[in-house]
Design an enzyme around this catalytic site. Structure first.
Site, PDB file in Angstrom:
ATOM      1  CG  ASN A 135      14.269  -2.046   7.744  1.00 57.21           C
ATOM      2  OD1 ASN A 135      13.636  -0.863   7.402  1.00 57.21           O
ATOM      3  ND2 ASN A 135      14.395  -2.950   6.869  1.00 57.21           N
ATOM      4  CD  GLU A 148      13.828   1.304  -3.334  1.00 57.65           C
ATOM      5  OE1 GLU A 148      13.954   0.083  -3.611  1.00 57.65           O
ATOM      6  OE2 GLU A 148      14.550   1.941  -4.184  1.00 57.65           O
ATOM      7  CB  CYS A 166      14.121  -4.759   2.051  1.00 58.85           C
ATOM      8  SG  CYS A 166      15.168  -3.494   1.620  1.00 58.85           S
ATOM      9  CE  LYS A 179      10.023 -12.069 -10.991  1.00 54.60           C
ATOM     10  NZ  LYS A 179      11.001 -13.150 -10.841  1.00 54.60           N
ATOM     11  CD  GLU A 208      14.691   4.981  -1.672  1.00 59.61           C
ATOM     12  OE1 GLU A 208      15.152   3.795  -0.889  1.00 59.61           O
ATOM     13  OE2 GLU A 208      14.064   5.854  -1.053  1.00 59.61           O
TER      14      GLU A 208
HETATM   15  P1  NDP Z   1       4.551  -1.839   5.992  1.00 61.27           P
HETATM   16  O1  NDP Z   1       4.371  -1.916   4.502  1.00 61.27           O
HETATM   17  O2  NDP Z   1       3.787  -2.479   6.927  1.00 61.27           O
HETATM   18  O3  NDP Z   1       4.479  -0.204   6.208  1.00 61.27           O
HETATM   19  C1  NDP Z   1       5.267   0.534   5.462  1.00 61.27           C
HETATM   20  C2  NDP Z   1       4.990   1.761   5.892  1.00 61.27           C
HETATM   21  O4  NDP Z   1       3.898   2.324   5.192  1.00 61.27           O
HETATM   22  C3  NDP Z   1       4.689   2.222   7.382  1.00 61.27           C
HETATM   23  O5  NDP Z   1       5.097   3.583   7.401  1.00 61.27           O
HETATM   24  C4  NDP Z   1       3.154   2.141   7.356  1.00 61.27           C
HETATM   25  O6  NDP Z   1       2.583   2.709   8.459  1.00 61.27           O
HETATM   26  C5  NDP Z   1       2.801   2.691   6.179  1.00 61.27           C
HETATM   27  N1  NDP Z   1       1.493   2.379   5.390  1.00 61.27           N
HETATM   28  C6  NDP Z   1       0.770   1.100   5.859  1.00 61.27           C
HETATM   29  N2  NDP Z   1      -0.312   1.227   4.957  1.00 61.27           N
HETATM   30  C7  NDP Z   1      -0.404   2.567   4.320  1.00 61.27           C
HETATM   31  C8  NDP Z   1      -1.332   3.101   3.391  1.00 61.27           C
HETATM   32  N3  NDP Z   1      -2.511   2.506   3.097  1.00 61.27           N
HETATM   33  N4  NDP Z   1      -1.159   4.382   2.685  1.00 61.27           N
HETATM   34  C9  NDP Z   1       0.274   4.919   3.289  1.00 61.27           C
HETATM   35  N5  NDP Z   1       1.121   4.137   4.062  1.00 61.27           N
HETATM   36  C10 NDP Z   1       0.833   3.231   4.698  1.00 61.27           C
HETATM   37  O7  NDP Z   1       5.891  -2.131   6.132  1.00 61.27           O
HETATM   38  P2  NDP Z   1       7.018  -2.350   7.566  1.00 61.27           P
HETATM   39  O8  NDP Z   1       7.104  -1.013   8.270  1.00 61.27           O
HETATM   40  O9  NDP Z   1       6.386  -3.582   8.208  1.00 61.27           O
HETATM   41  O10 NDP Z   1       8.410  -2.844   6.859  1.00 61.27           O
HETATM   42  C11 NDP Z   1       8.892  -4.216   6.715  1.00 61.27           C
HETATM   43  C12 NDP Z   1       8.792  -4.172   5.058  1.00 61.27           C
HETATM   44  O11 NDP Z   1       9.417  -3.056   4.461  1.00 61.27           O
HETATM   45  C13 NDP Z   1       9.286  -5.528   4.511  1.00 61.27           C
HETATM   46  O12 NDP Z   1       8.427  -6.195   3.582  1.00 61.27           O
HETATM   47  C14 NDP Z   1      10.601  -4.978   3.972  1.00 61.27           C
HETATM   48  O13 NDP Z   1      10.720  -5.887   2.935  1.00 61.27           O
HETATM   49  C15 NDP Z   1      10.240  -3.713   3.386  1.00 61.27           C
HETATM   50  N6  NDP Z   1      11.295  -2.917   3.152  1.00 61.27           N
HETATM   51  C16 NDP Z   1      11.834  -2.676   1.912  1.00 61.27           C
HETATM   52  C17 NDP Z   1      12.993  -2.012   1.778  1.00 61.27           C
HETATM   53  C18 NDP Z   1      13.462  -1.722   0.544  1.00 61.27           C
HETATM   54  O14 NDP Z   1      14.173  -0.646   0.328  1.00 61.27           O
HETATM   55  N7  NDP Z   1      13.092  -2.402  -0.407  1.00 61.27           N
HETATM   56  C19 NDP Z   1      13.752  -1.661   2.982  1.00 61.27           C
HETATM   57  C20 NDP Z   1      13.164  -1.692   4.101  1.00 61.27           C
HETATM   58  C21 NDP Z   1      11.795  -2.650   4.295  1.00 61.27           C
HETATM   59  P3  NDP Z   1       2.521   2.325   9.782  1.00 61.27           P
HETATM   60  O15 NDP Z   1       3.242   0.999   9.810  1.00 61.27           O
HETATM   61  O16 NDP Z   1       2.772   3.084  10.739  1.00 61.27           O
HETATM   62  O17 NDP Z   1       1.136   1.735   9.787  1.00 61.27           O
END
Ligand code: NDP
Length: 483
Positions: free
Chosen positions: A152, A249, A283, A450, A457
């Site tokens: 995002n 995060e 998020c 939680k 960050e």
């Molecule tokens: P995902 O959890 O699907 O993926 C996050 C990242 O982790 C991607 O780069 C993904 O790769 C990678 N990944 C997936 N599986 C693994 C693994 N087993 N080991 C290591 N890396 C892995 O999230 P999204 O990209 O769909 O983003 C949406 C989510 O992120 C929502 O839940 C949102 O709330 C959260 N989010 C949290 C924020 C915060 O600061 N708290 C800010 C923004 C979003 P790939 O997708 O390329 O397979």
């Protein structure tokens, strides 16, 4: 604009390609067109990245904080000077309207580079007097850090992780989401142009398994993930087996509590910012909007009026203020939640449909009369779906707001300042807002409690998560020993 990058990866100060990796098409969400192709990192590429990071880190960590900070601040200036070009690329990568990306992405990345650049020279230890002896502490880098990003905020996340890591003397390997691989490469280019020695900020592309391989590499000392809770649990467990430092995060289902004495337009504005910015793909969004019964109908009426001002159109036109979903997959996920809202008896008061055009477009959607047990009130949707729930009194709303596994954010709107602080004090969340929603200045710690995460960050807090303390006992007299 040329959206195809020179190559897929950026390692040791230069672009690197290896077409043996799985091809990843990059799709412009507003039209569904393929605008670039990158290749997932092969084991050879990953090895190059980790080796380069490890080789460069020691000398970087030995530089003074002032020297490191100067490079980061120069990078911040370059990012600001190129904001327009970077914002257009962010719009192509994510589909977010240029109206947003011009003010929230490269600018936020530049803020992080500037802030941590300024902080770098202030990182010191302590002197602890113990009579004639003393202890001193040294704040040391962790070594090689891995950043894994969500889709995002690709530029912002690359900087929010890279800037504190580099300020503390670490090297970073950043893996963007496969959905938005373009922007982090520009961050790497800018850092090199600003004078960052090669090898300290590397970008590798790939899906989950590439992230997984980095997390388990024994040469990696820290992992910072922005992603969903299920991915966070996997990455945290993998990092634990190597006893690595982590920042998580993760997602949320945050409450936004609106009391009936709130300023109506501000409360509606907060709910709009907390549900529809970036088409709801944020998020920290306040997706459970608890509205006290006395103000409920007025709130829904004003919200409906203001939703008329949503402009869904070409994201590159600065009048557009609402863009598409990032991908077809995400659009289908959100549509399935809208269907569940309807099936489970929530009252659809706005939107709910997909636009009849190319790309991944959904209308801003509002459900009223939502109850706590409904799926749309329990699960993170990550799309433009607001759930409005009614409440009677303060104690009730606090208990219901906290009844979730998540704890990223929370907000309260009221003119009663004592109540505002009392309620925020009881809400289980890491990043909170009073009479506002979703502000994320670099000076403020950001992160969840939680299941929403571990660590923070931004702000001075981030320093704790990218450095470690060595303590040194200094004896001035003789050593006493039993024999
Ligand atoms: P995902 O959890 O699907 O993926 C996050 C990242 O982790 C991607 O780069 C993904 O790769 C990678 N990944 C997936 N599986 C693994 C693994 N087993 N080991 C290591 N890396 C892995 O999230 P999204 O990209 O769909 O983003 C949406 C989510 O992120 C929502 O839940 C949102 O709330 C959260 N989010 C949290 C924020 C915060 O600061 N708290 C800010 C923004 C979003 P790939 O997708 O390329 O397979």
């Amino acid at each position: 604009m040329e959206t195809q990058p020179k190559a897929s990866h950026f390692i040791n100060g230069t672009y690197v390609e290896d077409t043996n990796g799985t091809p990843i098409p990059v799709i412009y969400p507003a039209t569904g067109e393929v605008i670039a192709t990158v290749y997932a990192a092969t084991p050879e590429v990953l090895d190059q990245a980790v080796s380069a990071a490890q080789a460069a880190q020691e000398a970087w960590g030995a530089m003074t904080g002032t020297e490191r900070g100067r490079i980061l601040r120069r990078a911040a200036d370059l990012m600001r000077a190129r904001n327009h070009e970077l914002s257009v690329l962010e719009t192509y990568d994510t589909g977010k309207p240029l109206q947003e990306t011009l003010v929230a992405d490269a600018t936020s990345g530049a803020d992080a580079l500037e802030y941590f650049g300024g902080l770098a020279a202030t990182l010191t230890g302590e002197h602890i007097p113990l009579g004639e002896d003393w202890v001193y502490t040294v704040r040391e880098p962790l070594g090689v850090c891995v950043g894994i990003g969500a889709w995002n905020y690709p530029t912002q996340i690359a900087c929010w992780k890279g800037a504190p890591a580099l300020a503390c003397g670490n090297a970073m390997i950043f893996k963007p989401s496969e959905t938005t691989p373009l922007c982090a490469l520009k961050v790497a280019e800018i850092l090199i142009e600003a004078g960052l020695p090669a090898g300290l900020y590397n970008v590798v592309q790939g899906m989950g398994e590439v992230g997984g391989a980095l997390v388990t590499d024994p040469r990696v000392d820290k992992v910072s993930l922005t992603g969903s809770v299920p991915t966070g649990k996997k990455v945290y467990a993998a990092a634990a087996s190597g006893m690595k430092h982590v920042t998580m995060e993760l997602g949320g289902k945050s409450p936004l509590v609106i009391f009936d004495d709130a300023d109506l337009d501000n409360a509606v504005g907060g709910a709009i910012n907390g549900n529809f910015y970036s088409s709801g793909q944020v998020c920290s969004n306040g997706t459970r909007v608890f509205v006290q019964k006395g103000i409920k109908e007025a709130f829904l009426k004003r919200l409906a009026e203001r939703l008329e001002n949503a402009v869904l159109g070409d994201p590159l036109n600065e009048d557009t203020n609402f863009g598409p979903m990032v991908s077809e997959r995400q659009m289908e996920i959100v549509k399935s939640y809208i269907a569940k809202g309807n099936e489970e008896g929530a009252r659809l008061v706005a939107g709910g449909g997909q636009l009849d055009k190319e790309g991944f477009w959904l209308e801003p959607t509002v459900f009223a009369d939502v109850t706590d047990d409904m799926t749309i009130a329990r699960e993170e949707i990550f799309g433009p779906v607001m759930a409005v729930l009614d409440f009677e009194d303060e104690a009730e709303v606090i208990a219901r707001a906290n009844d979730t596994e998540y704890g990223l954010s929370a907000g309260v709107f009221t003119k009663d300042i004592s109540r505002a602080h009392r309620v925020i004090g009881k809400l289980q969340a890491g990043s909170c807002f009073i009479n506002s929603y979703n502000d994320a200045p670099v000076e403020a710690p950001f992160g969840g409690v939680k299941a929403s995460g571990v660590g923070r960050e931004n702000s001075k807090e981030a320093i704790q998560h990218y450095s470690q303390v060595k303590s040194v006992y200094v004896r001035m007299g003789d050593v006493e020993a039993a024999f």
